[in-house]
Design a protein around this motif. Structure first.
Motif, PDB file in Angstrom:
ATOM      1  N   LYS A  86       2.443  -4.871 -11.182  1.00 13.47           N
ATOM      2  CA  LYS A  86       1.063  -4.621 -10.774  1.00 13.47           C
ATOM      3  C   LYS A  86       0.953  -4.829  -9.267  1.00 13.47           C
ATOM      4  O   LYS A  86       1.561  -5.737  -8.705  1.00 13.47           O
ATOM      5  N   ALA A  87       0.147  -4.004  -8.617  1.00 15.86           N
ATOM      6  CA  ALA A  87      -0.127  -4.173  -7.192  1.00 15.86           C
ATOM      7  C   ALA A  87      -1.121  -5.315  -7.029  1.00 15.86           C
ATOM      8  O   ALA A  87      -2.132  -5.379  -7.733  1.00 15.86           O
ATOM      9  N   LYS A  88      -0.805  -6.228  -6.110  1.00 21.26           N
ATOM     10  CA  LYS A  88      -1.648  -7.410  -5.885  1.00 21.26           C
ATOM     11  C   LYS A  88      -1.806  -7.644  -4.386  1.00 21.26           C
ATOM     12  O   LYS A  88      -0.913  -7.320  -3.597  1.00 21.26           O
ATOM     13  N   ARG A  89      -2.920  -8.253  -4.009  1.00 17.59           N
ATOM     14  CA  ARG A  89      -3.151  -8.657  -2.616  1.00 17.59           C
ATOM     15  C   ARG A  89      -3.359 -10.165  -2.587  1.00 17.59           C
ATOM     16  O   ARG A  89      -4.099 -10.721  -3.397  1.00 17.59           O
ATOM     17  N   LEU A  90      -2.691 -10.806  -1.664  1.00 16.98           N
ATOM     18  CA  LEU A  90      -2.857 -12.252  -1.485  1.00 16.98           C
ATOM     19  C   LEU A  90      -4.274 -12.569  -1.030  1.00 16.98           C
ATOM     20  O   LEU A  90      -4.846 -11.850  -0.202  1.00 16.98           O
ATOM     21  N   ASN A  91      -4.835 -13.660  -1.526  1.00 15.99           N
ATOM     22  CA  ASN A  91      -6.181 -14.053  -1.160  1.00 15.99           C
ATOM     23  C   ASN A  91      -6.276 -14.577   0.279  1.00 15.99           C
ATOM     24  O   ASN A  91      -7.357 -14.588   0.853  1.00 15.99           O
ATOM     25  N   ASN A  92      -5.169 -15.021   0.843  1.00 17.70           N
ATOM     26  CA  ASN A  92      -5.208 -15.597   2.198  1.00 17.70           C
ATOM     27  C   ASN A  92      -4.735 -14.624   3.277  1.00 17.70           C
ATOM     28  O   ASN A  92      -4.596 -15.006   4.427  1.00 17.70           O
ATOM     29  N   VAL A 120       4.260 -16.267 -12.399  1.00 20.00           N
ATOM     30  CA  VAL A 120       3.034 -16.193 -13.199  1.00 20.00           C
ATOM     31  C   VAL A 120       1.872 -16.789 -12.420  1.00 20.00           C
ATOM     32  O   VAL A 120       0.787 -16.204 -12.349  1.00 20.00           O
ATOM     33  N   GLY A 121       2.086 -17.943 -11.789  1.00 17.13           N
ATOM     34  CA  GLY A 121       1.038 -18.561 -10.983  1.00 17.13           C
ATOM     35  C   GLY A 121       0.639 -17.697  -9.803  1.00 17.13           C
ATOM     36  O   GLY A 121      -0.547 -17.564  -9.483  1.00 17.13           O
ATOM     37  N   LEU A 122       1.617 -17.098  -9.157  1.00 16.16           N
ATOM     38  CA  LEU A 122       1.368 -16.245  -8.004  1.00 16.16           C
ATOM     39  C   LEU A 122       0.510 -15.039  -8.392  1.00 16.16           C
ATOM     40  O   LEU A 122      -0.317 -14.575  -7.602  1.00 16.16           O
ATOM     41  N   ALA A 123       0.670 -14.547  -9.604  1.00 21.87           N
ATOM     42  CA  ALA A 123      -0.099 -13.393 -10.071  1.00 21.87           C
ATOM     43  C   ALA A 123      -1.520 -13.761 -10.488  1.00 21.87           C
ATOM     44  O   ALA A 123      -2.359 -12.880 -10.679  1.00 21.87           O
ATOM     45  N   GLY A 124      -1.806 -15.063 -10.583  1.00 22.32           N
ATOM     46  CA  GLY A 124      -3.126 -15.510 -11.013  1.00 22.32           C
ATOM     47  C   GLY A 124      -4.170 -15.444  -9.906  1.00 22.32           C
ATOM     48  O   GLY A 124      -3.862 -15.292  -8.723  1.00 22.32           O
ATOM     49  N   ALA A 125      -5.426 -15.587 -10.305  1.00 23.56           N
ATOM     50  CA  ALA A 125      -6.563 -15.443  -9.390  1.00 23.56           C
ATOM     51  C   ALA A 125      -6.598 -16.494  -8.281  1.00 23.56           C
ATOM     52  O   ALA A 125      -7.264 -16.280  -7.269  1.00 23.56           O
ATOM     53  N   ASP A 126      -5.898 -17.609  -8.440  1.00 22.93           N
ATOM     54  CA  ASP A 126      -5.870 -18.608  -7.366  1.00 22.93           C
ATOM     55  C   ASP A 126      -5.159 -18.086  -6.127  1.00 22.93           C
ATOM     56  O   ASP A 126      -5.420 -18.556  -5.017  1.00 22.93           O
ATOM     57  N   PHE A 127      -4.243 -17.145  -6.295  1.00 26.07           N
ATOM     58  CA  PHE A 127      -3.418 -16.686  -5.183  1.00 26.07           C
ATOM     59  C   PHE A 127      -3.558 -15.211  -4.843  1.00 26.07           C
ATOM     60  O   PHE A 127      -3.402 -14.825  -3.690  1.00 26.07           O
ATOM     61  N   THR A 128      -3.801 -14.365  -5.845  1.00 22.63           N
ATOM     62  CA  THR A 128      -3.840 -12.919  -5.613  1.00 22.63           C
ATOM     63  C   THR A 128      -4.952 -12.273  -6.424  1.00 22.63           C
ATOM     64  O   THR A 128      -5.513 -12.889  -7.336  1.00 22.63           O
ATOM     65  N   HIS A 129      -5.228 -11.036  -6.085  1.00 21.02           N
ATOM     66  CA  HIS A 129      -6.149 -10.226  -6.884  1.00 21.02           C
ATOM     67  C   HIS A 129      -5.585  -8.812  -6.985  1.00 21.02           C
ATOM     68  O   HIS A 129      -4.810  -8.369  -6.144  1.00 21.02           O
ATOM     69  N   ASP A 130      -5.988  -8.130  -8.052  1.00 23.22           N
ATOM     70  CA  ASP A 130      -5.499  -6.774  -8.316  1.00 23.22           C
ATOM     71  C   ASP A 130      -6.019  -5.794  -7.267  1.00 23.22           C
ATOM     72  O   ASP A 130      -7.160  -5.924  -6.804  1.00 23.22           O
ATOM     73  N   ILE A 131      -5.177  -4.825  -6.948  1.00 24.81           N
ATOM     74  CA  ILE A 131      -5.583  -3.699  -6.113  1.00 24.81           C
ATOM     75  C   ILE A 131      -4.970  -2.439  -6.713  1.00 24.81           C
ATOM     76  O   ILE A 131      -4.009  -2.505  -7.479  1.00 24.81           O
ATOM     77  N   ALA A 132      -5.495  -1.307  -6.344  1.00 24.89           N
ATOM     78  CA  ALA A 132      -4.926  -0.028  -6.791  1.00 24.89           C
ATOM     79  C   ALA A 132      -3.674   0.258  -5.975  1.00 24.89           C
ATOM     80  O   ALA A 132      -3.596  -0.088  -4.789  1.00 24.89           O
ATOM     81  N   VAL A 133      -2.699   0.888  -6.595  1.00 29.05           N
ATOM     82  CA  VAL A 133      -1.468   1.252  -5.881  1.00 29.05           C
ATOM     83  C   VAL A 133      -1.804   2.092  -4.653  1.00 29.05           C
ATOM     84  O   VAL A 133      -1.192   1.935  -3.595  1.00 29.05           O
ATOM     85  N   ALA A 134      -2.795   2.960  -4.757  1.00 25.63           N
ATOM     86  CA  ALA A 134      -3.182   3.816  -3.623  1.00 25.63           C
ATOM     87  C   ALA A 134      -3.692   3.002  -2.431  1.00 25.63           C
ATOM     88  O   ALA A 134      -3.686   3.488  -1.309  1.00 25.63           O
ATOM     89  N   ASP A 135      -4.102   1.738  -2.678  1.00 24.68           N
ATOM     90  CA  ASP A 135      -4.651   0.891  -1.618  1.00 24.68           C
ATOM     91  C   ASP A 135      -3.643  -0.092  -1.037  1.00 24.68           C
ATOM     92  O   ASP A 135      -3.991  -0.921  -0.193  1.00 24.68           O
ATOM     93  N   VAL A 136      -2.404  -0.023  -1.492  1.00 27.12           N
ATOM     94  CA  VAL A 136      -1.383  -0.977  -1.043  1.00 27.12           C
ATOM     95  C   VAL A 136      -1.143  -0.828   0.464  1.00 27.12           C
ATOM     96  O   VAL A 136      -1.010   0.283   0.983  1.00 27.12           O
ATOM     97  N   LEU A 137      -1.108  -1.985   1.138  1.00 26.89           N
ATOM     98  CA  LEU A 137      -0.847  -2.052   2.576  1.00 26.89           C
ATOM     99  C   LEU A 137       0.349  -2.961   2.828  1.00 26.89           C
ATOM    100  O   LEU A 137       0.717  -3.765   1.961  1.00 26.89           O
ATOM    101  N   PRO A 138       0.959  -2.886   4.003  1.00 24.58           N
ATOM    102  CA  PRO A 138       2.074  -3.791   4.314  1.00 24.58           C
ATOM    103  C   PRO A 138       1.681  -5.255   4.075  1.00 24.58           C
ATOM    104  O   PRO A 138       0.593  -5.693   4.462  1.00 24.58           O
ATOM    105  N   GLY A 139       2.562  -5.982   3.380  1.00 18.76           N
ATOM    106  CA  GLY A 139       2.298  -7.373   3.045  1.00 18.76           C
ATOM    107  C   GLY A 139       1.705  -7.584   1.668  1.00 18.76           C
ATOM    108  O   GLY A 139       1.594  -8.714   1.202  1.00 18.76           O
ATOM    109  N   ASP A 140       1.298  -6.508   1.000  1.00 21.22           N
ATOM    110  CA  ASP A 140       0.821  -6.628  -0.373  1.00 21.22           C
ATOM    111  C   ASP A 140       2.030  -6.798  -1.295  1.00 21.22           C
ATOM    112  O   ASP A 140       3.178  -6.674  -0.866  1.00 21.22           O
TER     113      ASP A 140
END
Length: 192
Positions: free
Chosen positions: A183-189, A108-128
C-alpha cells in the motif's frame, strides 16, 4: 532529663547523631509524615507526530547514507542488530531515514495511523513509502522508500530499501503497483 513528647536528651542526641551520619533510623525517627503522591510512568511517545519533521530530500539523503555507511559498503541486514540505534531491518531503516525514534516501529507499526496514512499511488512523491504489513509471516512484510518514477507510464520506480541477504539497496521496484499487498503510505512527520 525528659524533653517534650517523652524523648530523653540522650535519645535525642542519638537520633541527631544517626541523622548526621545518614543512618536508616534517621529517616523514620525524625522525618515528618509524607503524603504519597501519585506518579505516572514516563510517557515515551512512539509516533511520527512526536518525531522531528523531515523534508523529503533529507529523508532521501538519510536513506542514501546507509549505502556507504559501513566503511564504503552498505549496512548489512539484520532484524536483531542495530546501526546507530536503529534496527538493521527494513522498518528500522525507514525509521532512521524518517527520523523516527530508534530503534523504530516494526513494519506493522509503521503502517499504522501513528506513523503513516494511506495515499493513492497516483499521489506518491519522493520519500513516500510502499508497505506490505499484512504478509502471513514476518519475513513476508516489507517496506521501501519511493524515490522516483522510472517511466511516464508509472509502471516501475526506484526505491531505497533494506533487504535480507543484501542490506541497503537502491534499485527498481514494482511493489504496490498491482498484484501484491503493498500500500502507498505517507509519513505523518514528512514536510514538503
Amino acid at each position: 532529663m525528659e524533653l517534650a513528647g517523652g524523648i530523653t536528651r540522650g535519645t535525642a542526641a542519638a537520633f541527631l547523631g544517626i541523622a548526621l551520619i545518614g543512618g536508616p533510623a534517621a529517616s523514620t525517627a525524625i522525618a515528618a509524615p509524607v503524603t504519597p503522591v501519585a506518579q505516572s510512568a514516563p510517557t515515551i511517545t512512539r509516533s511520527a507526530e512526536a518525531a522531528p519533521q523531515v523534508s523529503r530530500q533529507e529523508l532521501l539523503d538519510r536513506a542514501a547514507s546507509w549505502l556507504t555507511a559501513n566503511d564504503g559498503a552498505q549496512v548489512p541486514y539484520f532484524n536483531d542488530q542495530y546501526w546507530d540505534g536503529w534496527r538493521q531491518d527494513c522498518s528500522g531503516y525507514v525509521s532512521m531515514a524518517a527520523k523516527l525514534p530508534a530503534p523504530g516501529p516494526n513494519t506493522v507499526g509503521l503502517a499504522g495511523a501513528d506513523f503513516t496514512h494511506d495515499i493513492a499511488v497516483a499521489d506518491v512523491l519522493p520519500g513516500d513509502l510502499f508497505i506490505d504489513s499484512t504478509g502471513g509471516a514476518i519475513s513476508d512484510r516489507h517496506v521501501v522508500i519511493f524515490e522516483k518514477w522510472n517511466n511516464p507510464e508509472k509502471t516501475e520506480y526506484t526505491a531505497y530499501e533494506q533487504r535480507g541477504g543484501h542490506g541497503t539497496d537502491h534499485r527498481a521496484r514494482k511493489y504496490g503497483l498491482g498484484g501484491d499487498e503493498y500500500k502507498a503510505k505517507r509519513l505523518n512527520n514528512i514536510v514538503d
